[in-house]
Design an enzyme around this catalytic site. Structure first.
Site, PDB file in Angstrom:
ATOM      1  CG  ASN A 110     -17.209  14.945 -47.641  1.00 54.96           C
ATOM      2  OD1 ASN A 110     -16.252  14.965 -46.860  1.00 54.96           O
ATOM      3  ND2 ASN A 110     -17.598  16.029 -48.312  1.00 54.96           N
ATOM      4  CG  PHE A 114      -8.593  18.206 -44.222  1.00 53.48           C
ATOM      5  CD1 PHE A 114      -9.440  18.456 -45.283  1.00 53.48           C
ATOM      6  CD2 PHE A 114      -8.181  19.292 -43.453  1.00 53.48           C
ATOM      7  CE1 PHE A 114      -9.877  19.739 -45.582  1.00 53.48           C
ATOM      8  CE2 PHE A 114      -8.601  20.584 -43.735  1.00 53.48           C
ATOM      9  CZ  PHE A 114      -9.461  20.807 -44.806  1.00 53.48           C
ATOM     10  CB  SER A 172     -13.394  21.223 -44.513  1.00 54.50           C
ATOM     11  OG  SER A 172     -13.852  19.936 -44.145  1.00 54.50           O
ATOM     12  CG  ASN A 174     -16.437  16.884 -43.033  1.00 54.02           C
ATOM     13  OD1 ASN A 174     -17.516  16.838 -42.461  1.00 54.02           O
ATOM     14  ND2 ASN A 174     -16.320  16.867 -44.350  1.00 54.02           N
ATOM     15  CB  THR A 175     -11.053  19.747 -39.729  1.00 56.43           C
ATOM     16  OG1 THR A 175     -10.628  18.787 -40.704  1.00 56.43           O
ATOM     17  CG2 THR A 175      -9.936  19.958 -38.725  1.00 56.43           C
ATOM     18  CE  LYS A 212     -14.189  24.448 -51.841  1.00 54.30           C
ATOM     19  NZ  LYS A 212     -13.829  23.159 -52.452  1.00 54.30           N
ATOM     20  CG  ASN A 241     -15.776  23.333 -48.450  1.00 52.48           C
ATOM     21  OD1 ASN A 241     -16.222  22.237 -48.762  1.00 52.48           O
ATOM     22  ND2 ASN A 241     -14.545  23.487 -47.994  1.00 52.48           N
TER      23      ASN A 241
END
Length: 359
Positions: A110, A114, A172, A174-175, A212, A241
């Site tokens: 994915n 966010f 994450s 993805n940021t 996390k 994560n």
């Protein structure tokens, strides 16, 4: 797995992945999805710091980003549920498509970024949460924030009164540059500000604060995190994560950017968990997440050092009936080993898994 659940999964897996996920949340929100049987046993009772759990298996953040299906999810047999991630301001996330199944690998990639409705909307939903159960919130930062530390504080201030724990998500992939906050200096500043904000919440409620982390950390970085946790009064660490690694994948979407979760993450996340257990001397509660799809996986995480567990990606392939299957298997394992409680197995094989971390 019931015939109804099997049929439902078959239909969902023919849909585009994010559409299927939205339909699953829609059905849960309206009470249309079948919920699994609950499993209860004294061998599964779990203490996660100050939190008392009916069992050690939780739902990871990301499944219900906007707390739409809380009434159903909190009756689905989990020991605890985590929602979010939530950022101060609403944001749409990354362009679609941004979710990819890898059925050959039993994995998921994915790159959501966010996507969520923001802290104000989340606070309203959490204020109306169902009574009972243990509920946590994953704290995030807006993509375009110049200073992201105040973002975590803002979400805690808006929502902290309504949840049983919060998680600082700095892992994450993805940021952009979010994982930079795992560095020792930046992490210390972030944790200090969040803990101060928690101390200043109105009333007397002070939710535990977890951190996390990513599975892609090296020894020095992991040691720094353990040190920050020890001196900052963090209440626990969630390991781990998603990963940016693509080693050994066969699925046709393996080249997509984003975070990889599911079965391919299991060994690395468990090795990180075990090494962290060693670095913290077994004194800090750890939540093991990454690739759990069976009772055997769940027990391995506990033996590697986990106090509690979380899953998410395996539900894509197995449905919610996986929850009682795992819990019944853990209960049998504890019984067969002559344990009064599954917690007695915690860390028994940490040295074996930690050796894999160094490989």
């Amino acid at each position: 797995m019931t015939v109804l659940e099997r049929a439902g999964l078959a239909v969902l897996q023919k849909m585009e992945p994010e559409t299927a996920h939205d339909w699953a949340i829609w059905a849960l929100e309206r009470g249309l999805a079948p919920l699994p049987r609950k499993v209860s046993s004294p061998r599964l009772k779990t203490r996660l710091g100050a939190l008392e759990l009916d069992n050690p298996l939780g739902l990871a953040a990301g499944f219900d980003k906007n707390a739409r299906a809380l009434p159903a999810l909190m009756k689905a047999g989990f020991g605890f549920v985590e929602v979010g991630a939530t950022t101060p301001r609403p944001q749409p996330g990354n362009p679609k498509p941004r979710l990819f199944r890898l059925p050959e690998d039993r994995g998921v990639i994915n790159r959501f970024g966010f996507n969520n409705e923001g802290a104000e909307a989340m606070a309203a939903k959490l204020a109306a949460r169902p009574a009972g159960g243990v509920l946590g919130l994953n704290l995030g930062a807006n993509k375009d924030s110049e200073d992201r530390i105040p973002d975590y504080v803002a979400v805690l201030e808006a929502c902290g009164a309504h949840v049983d724990f919060v998680t600082i998500n700095v892992s994450s992939p993805n940021t952009e540059q979010l994982r930079d906050l795992q560095g020792k200096k930046a992490l210390w500043a972030l944790v200090t500000e969040v803990m101060q904000a928690r101390a200043e919440l109105p009333g007397t409620h002070r939710p535990p604060v977890f951190l996390k982390i990513a599975p892609d950390l090296k020894e020095e970085s992991l040691a720094d995190i353990a040190e920050v946790a020890a001196v900052s009064s963090l209440n626990g660490i969630i390991a781990t994560n998603t990963t940016i690694s693509r080693a050994g994948l066969a699925g046709r979407h393996r080249g997509e950017t984003g975070g990889l979760s599911g079965a391919p993450l299991f060994e690395r996340s468990t090795a990180v968990l075990a090494r962290l257990h060693e670095l913290t001397g077994g004194k800090l509660p750890l939540i093991g997440v990454g690739g759990i799809a069976s009772a055997e996986d769940a027990f391995a995480k506990i033996a590697a050092g986990a106090t509690a567990l979380q899953l998410y990606s395996a539900l894509v392939y197995e449905g919610l009936s996986l929850v009682p299957r795992i819990l019944e298997g853990l209960d049998r394992k504890a019984r067969d080993l002559g344990l009064d409680n599954i917690a007695e197995a915690r860390g028994q094989e940490a040295h074996l898994w930690s050796a894999k971390f160094r490989d």
